[in-house]
Design a protein around this motif. Structure first.
Motif, PDB file in Angstrom:
ATOM      1  N   VAL A 119       0.861  -1.182   0.000  1.00 14.81           N
ATOM      2  CA  VAL A 119       0.000   0.000   0.000  1.00 14.81           C
ATOM      3  C   VAL A 119       0.895   1.228   0.000  1.00 14.81           C
ATOM      4  CG1 VAL A 119      -1.844   1.265   1.140  1.00 14.81           C
ATOM      5  CG2 VAL A 119      -1.783  -1.232   1.286  1.00 14.81           C
ATOM      6  N   ASN A 120       0.909   1.934  -1.116  1.00 11.26           N
ATOM      7  CA  ASN A 120       1.708   3.156  -1.235  1.00 11.26           C
ATOM      8  C   ASN A 120       0.894   4.331  -0.720  1.00 11.26           C
ATOM      9  OD1 ASN A 120       4.297   2.474  -2.432  1.00 11.26           O
ATOM     10  ND2 ASN A 120       3.124   1.810  -4.225  1.00 11.26           N
ATOM     11  N   ASN A 121       0.998   4.562   0.589  1.00  7.53           N
ATOM     12  CA  ASN A 121       0.226   5.612   1.239  1.00  7.53           C
ATOM     13  C   ASN A 121       1.057   6.847   1.552  1.00  7.53           C
ATOM     14  OD1 ASN A 121      -1.915   6.747   3.269  1.00  7.53           O
ATOM     15  ND2 ASN A 121      -0.035   6.495   4.473  1.00  7.53           N
ATOM     16  N   ALA A 122       2.346   6.708   1.780  1.00 10.02           N
ATOM     17  CA  ALA A 122       3.170   7.829   2.236  1.00 10.02           C
ATOM     18  C   ALA A 122       3.083   8.988   1.258  1.00 10.02           C
ATOM     19  CB  ALA A 122       4.621   7.385   2.385  1.00 10.02           C
ATOM     20  N   GLY A 123       2.944  10.176   1.792  1.00 10.87           N
ATOM     21  CA  GLY A 123       2.866  11.359   0.955  1.00 10.87           C
ATOM     22  C   GLY A 123       2.408  12.546   1.767  1.00 10.87           C
ATOM     23  N   GLY A 124       2.148  13.623   1.084  1.00 11.92           N
ATOM     24  CA  GLY A 124       1.683  14.825   1.756  1.00 11.92           C
ATOM     25  C   GLY A 124       2.317  16.064   1.164  1.00 11.92           C
ATOM     26  N   ALA A 125       1.814  17.207   1.573  1.00 12.13           N
ATOM     27  CA  ALA A 125       2.355  18.472   1.111  1.00 12.13           C
ATOM     28  C   ALA A 125       1.892  19.576   2.040  1.00 12.13           C
ATOM     29  CB  ALA A 125       1.890  18.771  -0.314  1.00 12.13           C
ATOM     30  N   PRO A 126       2.770  20.502   2.374  1.00  7.70           N
ATOM     31  CA  PRO A 126       2.321  21.673   3.132  1.00  7.70           C
ATOM     32  C   PRO A 126       1.523  22.602   2.231  1.00  7.70           C
ATOM     33  CG  PRO A 126       4.598  21.949   2.463  1.00  7.70           C
ATOM     34  CD  PRO A 126       4.196  20.556   2.051  1.00  7.70           C
ATOM     35  N   TYR A 127       0.704  23.436   2.832  1.00 10.30           N
ATOM     36  CA  TYR A 127      -0.017  24.438   2.058  1.00 10.30           C
ATOM     37  C   TYR A 127       0.994  25.481   1.586  1.00 10.30           C
ATOM     38  CZ  TYR A 127      -3.411  27.998   0.738  1.00 10.30           C
ATOM     39  OH  TYR A 127      -4.144  28.916   0.038  1.00 10.30           O
ATOM     40  N   ARG A 128       1.130  25.606   0.272  1.00 11.36           N
ATOM     41  CA  ARG A 128       2.086  26.568  -0.283  1.00 11.36           C
ATOM     42  C   ARG A 128       1.620  26.978  -1.670  1.00 11.36           C
ATOM     43  NH1 ARG A 128       6.639  23.665  -0.142  1.00 11.36           N
ATOM     44  NH2 ARG A 128       7.287  24.478   1.880  1.00 11.36           N
TER      45      ARG A 128
ATOM     46  N   ALA B 182      12.800  23.734  -6.546  1.00 10.67           N
ATOM     47  CA  ALA B 182      13.342  22.654  -5.715  1.00 10.67           C
ATOM     48  C   ALA B 182      12.310  22.186  -4.693  1.00 10.67           C
ATOM     49  CB  ALA B 182      14.615  23.106  -5.014  1.00 10.67           C
ATOM     50  N   ARG B 183      11.597  23.110  -4.082  1.00  5.12           N
ATOM     51  CA  ARG B 183      10.572  22.728  -3.104  1.00  5.12           C
ATOM     52  C   ARG B 183       9.437  21.957  -3.771  1.00  5.12           C
ATOM     53  NH1 ARG B 183       9.374  27.512   1.310  1.00  5.12           N
ATOM     54  NH2 ARG B 183      11.334  27.333   2.468  1.00  5.12           N
ATOM     55  N   HIS B 184       9.008  22.432  -4.909  1.00 10.01           N
ATOM     56  CA  HIS B 184       7.931  21.732  -5.608  1.00 10.01           C
ATOM     57  C   HIS B 184       8.388  20.352  -6.077  1.00 10.01           C
ATOM     58  CE1 HIS B 184       5.404  25.149  -5.246  1.00 10.01           C
ATOM     59  NE2 HIS B 184       6.026  25.905  -6.147  1.00 10.01           N
ATOM     60  N   ALA B 185       9.645  20.242  -6.476  1.00 12.08           N
ATOM     61  CA  ALA B 185      10.165  18.946  -6.919  1.00 12.08           C
ATOM     62  C   ALA B 185      10.154  17.931  -5.781  1.00 12.08           C
ATOM     63  CB  ALA B 185      11.573  19.102  -7.473  1.00 12.08           C
ATOM     64  N   ARG B 186      10.372  18.391  -4.553  1.00  9.20           N
ATOM     65  CA  ARG B 186      10.354  17.464  -3.410  1.00  9.20           C
ATOM     66  C   ARG B 186       8.948  16.898  -3.197  1.00  9.20           C
ATOM     67  NH1 ARG B 186      14.326  21.044  -1.246  1.00  9.20           N
ATOM     68  NH2 ARG B 186      12.820  22.285  -0.095  1.00  9.20           N
ATOM     69  N   VAL B 187       7.923  17.716  -3.467  1.00 13.06           N
ATOM     70  CA  VAL B 187       6.552  17.217  -3.353  1.00 13.06           C
ATOM     71  C   VAL B 187       6.303  16.128  -4.394  1.00 13.06           C
ATOM     72  CG1 VAL B 187       4.110  17.852  -3.546  1.00 13.06           C
ATOM     73  CG2 VAL B 187       5.713  19.385  -2.386  1.00 13.06           C
ATOM     74  N   LEU B 188       6.763  16.358  -5.617  1.00 17.55           N
ATOM     75  CA  LEU B 188       6.634  15.338  -6.653  1.00 17.55           C
ATOM     76  C   LEU B 188       7.405  14.077  -6.283  1.00 17.55           C
ATOM     77  CD1 LEU B 188       7.021  17.514  -9.878  1.00 17.55           C
ATOM     78  CD2 LEU B 188       4.979  16.246  -9.185  1.00 17.55           C
TER      79      LEU B 188
ATOM     80  N   ARG C 251      -8.094  20.233   0.708  1.00 20.31           N
ATOM     81  CA  ARG C 251      -7.564  19.199   1.597  1.00 20.31           C
ATOM     82  C   ARG C 251      -6.064  19.112   1.431  1.00 20.31           C
ATOM     83  NH1 ARG C 251      -6.101  13.680   1.095  1.00 20.31           N
ATOM     84  NH2 ARG C 251      -6.233  12.597   3.081  1.00 20.31           N
ATOM     85  N   THR C 252      -5.333  19.342   2.501  1.00 24.54           N
ATOM     86  CA  THR C 252      -3.913  19.047   2.493  1.00 24.54           C
ATOM     87  C   THR C 252      -3.700  17.698   3.134  1.00 24.54           C
ATOM     88  OG1 THR C 252      -3.598  20.205   4.582  1.00 24.54           O
ATOM     89  CG2 THR C 252      -3.271  21.470   2.588  1.00 24.54           C
ATOM     90  N   THR C 253      -2.488  17.173   3.066  1.00 30.85           N
ATOM     91  CA  THR C 253      -2.302  15.775   3.434  1.00 30.85           C
ATOM     92  C   THR C 253      -1.167  15.581   4.407  1.00 30.85           C
ATOM     93  OG1 THR C 253      -0.937  15.511   1.480  1.00 30.85           O
ATOM     94  CG2 THR C 253      -3.241  14.869   1.293  1.00 30.85           C
ATOM     95  N   ASP C 254      -0.985  16.531   5.302  1.00 26.25           N
ATOM     96  CA  ASP C 254       0.071  16.359   6.294  1.00 26.25           C
ATOM     97  C   ASP C 254      -0.282  15.286   7.305  1.00 26.25           C
ATOM     98  OD1 ASP C 254       0.919  19.890   6.424  1.00 26.25           O
ATOM     99  OD2 ASP C 254       1.522  18.301   5.065  1.00 26.25           O
ATOM    100  N   ASP C 255      -1.479  14.667   7.180  1.00 28.17           N
ATOM    101  CA  ASP C 255      -1.842  13.580   8.069  1.00 28.17           C
ATOM    102  C   ASP C 255      -1.189  12.282   7.681  1.00 28.17           C
ATOM    103  OD1 ASP C 255      -3.217  13.219   5.753  1.00 28.17           O
ATOM    104  OD2 ASP C 255      -5.195  13.031   6.671  1.00 28.17           O
ATOM    105  N   LYS C 256      -0.386  12.309   6.623  1.00 30.27           N
ATOM    106  CA  LYS C 256       0.374  11.123   6.233  1.00 30.27           C
ATOM    107  C   LYS C 256       1.789  11.256   6.736  1.00 30.27           C
ATOM    108  CE  LYS C 256      -2.369  10.089   2.157  1.00 30.27           C
ATOM    109  NZ  LYS C 256      -2.298   9.795   0.728  1.00 30.27           N
ATOM    110  N   GLU C 257       2.544  10.214   6.516  1.00 27.04           N
ATOM    111  CA  GLU C 257       3.929  10.198   6.958  1.00 27.04           C
ATOM    112  C   GLU C 257       4.783   9.633   5.843  1.00 27.04           C
ATOM    113  OE1 GLU C 257       7.323  10.570   8.861  1.00 27.04           O
ATOM    114  OE2 GLU C 257       5.468  11.132   9.844  1.00 27.04           O
ATOM    115  N   GLY C 258       5.820  10.317   5.499  1.00 31.31           N
ATOM    116  CA  GLY C 258       6.684   9.847   4.417  1.00 31.31           C
ATOM    117  C   GLY C 258       7.926   9.198   4.927  1.00 31.31           C
TER     118      GLY C 258
END
Length: 275
Positions: free
Chosen positions: A82-91, A99-105, A268-275
């Motif tokens: 299950v590939n669940n890890a992910g998330g992004a701060p509101y920006r 570089a910051r956007h690339a880290r989200v990708l 909806r942001t997704t900081d409730d996940k963990e990478g």
């Protein structure tokens, strides 16, 4: 139980949606391994059984390869990833450089691909499956999390192509959650009053619970979904009420909501996940 004897890996399975998925697999009888950069605040448990935590940075391909080698040594098989890890701060886009956007990708699209490739041999041997955890942000505007939405759209496309390339040995599907109530919901929606107000924008009248996303993942991993591959399963409580329904001055009830109902435009942001 339904998944007795199966082994499941849940990335980002230490909190939020990921922990709910891990609990659902435990309840279904599976042996569960959760991985993330940081350990859970407390063990992820269900029915007296606990998931095993292994630290790993999913953005490091060598570490990911070693992680799955460890799963093979300890468990001898892998049935579900299950590939669940992910998330992004509101920006907003203008506030983040390339570089910051690339880290989200990297976290939301490249890391699931890295994990899937590393797990493929084990999954093929077990005739197992991959479950991607997407987002409604993939199919609607997501101001403040635009790159996250783009990554999740790419993830759904990746899953559909994987389902074709890896068939018939490995099934690949995507769960598409809407807003989910987690231990971090107050950071996104405010106090209990704010969370309830956001929930009222959903046709079913509330946010999802993490374990409900987990139940959907268990279904896709089970024999009941043996002929489902390349699919995207919406788990969003009916979605979002169209904004025009809140603005209209006629036929509000007939259109499915009162004229004064919230339009459901919360991002909806997704900081409730963990990478």
């Amino acid at each position: 139980m339904e998944l007795d004897g199966r082994v499941a890996v849940v990335t980002g399975g230490t909190r939020g949606v990921g922990a709910g998925i891990a609990r659902a697999f435990l309840a279904a009888g599976a042996e569960v391994v959760v991985c993330a950069r940081r350990p859970p605040d407390s063990p992820v448990v269900s029915d007296g059984r606990a998931a095993r935590y292994v630290p790993v940075d999913l953005r490091a391909p060598a570490a990911v390869k070693d992680f799955f080698a460890g799963v093979a040594r300890r468990h001898g098989r892998l049935d579900v990833l299950v590939n669940n890890a992910g998330g992004a701060p509101y920006r907003l886009l203008r506030d983040g450089g390339p570089a910051r956007h690339a880290r989200v990708l990297e976290l939301n699209l490249v890391a699931p691909l890295t994990a899937s490739l590393a797990a493929h041999g084990l999954l093929r041997a077990a005739r197992g499956c991959v479950v991607m955890v997407g987002s409604v942000s993939a199919s609607r505007p997501s101001p403040g999390t635009a790159v996250y939405g783009a990554a999740k759209a790419g993830l759904e496309s990746l899953a559909r192509s994987m389902a074709v390339e890896w068939a018939p040995e490995v099934r690949v599907n995507t769960i598409v959650p809407g807003m989910v109530r987690t231990e971090l919901s107050h950071l996104h929606y405010g106090d209990e009053q704010g969370i309830a107000a956001v929930g009222r924008t959903v046709p079913l009248g509330r946010l999802a619970e993490p374990d409900e996303i987990g139940d959907a993942a268990v279904f896709l991993a089970s024999g009941r979904a043996a002929y489902i591959s390349g699919a995207s399963l919406l788990v969003h409580g009916g979605g979002e009420r169209p904004a025009f329904l809140g603005a209209a001055t006629v036929n509000g009830a007939a259109a499915g909501g009162s004229a004064g109902a919230p339009a459901g435009a919360t991002t909806r942001t997704t900081d409730d996940k963990e990478g």
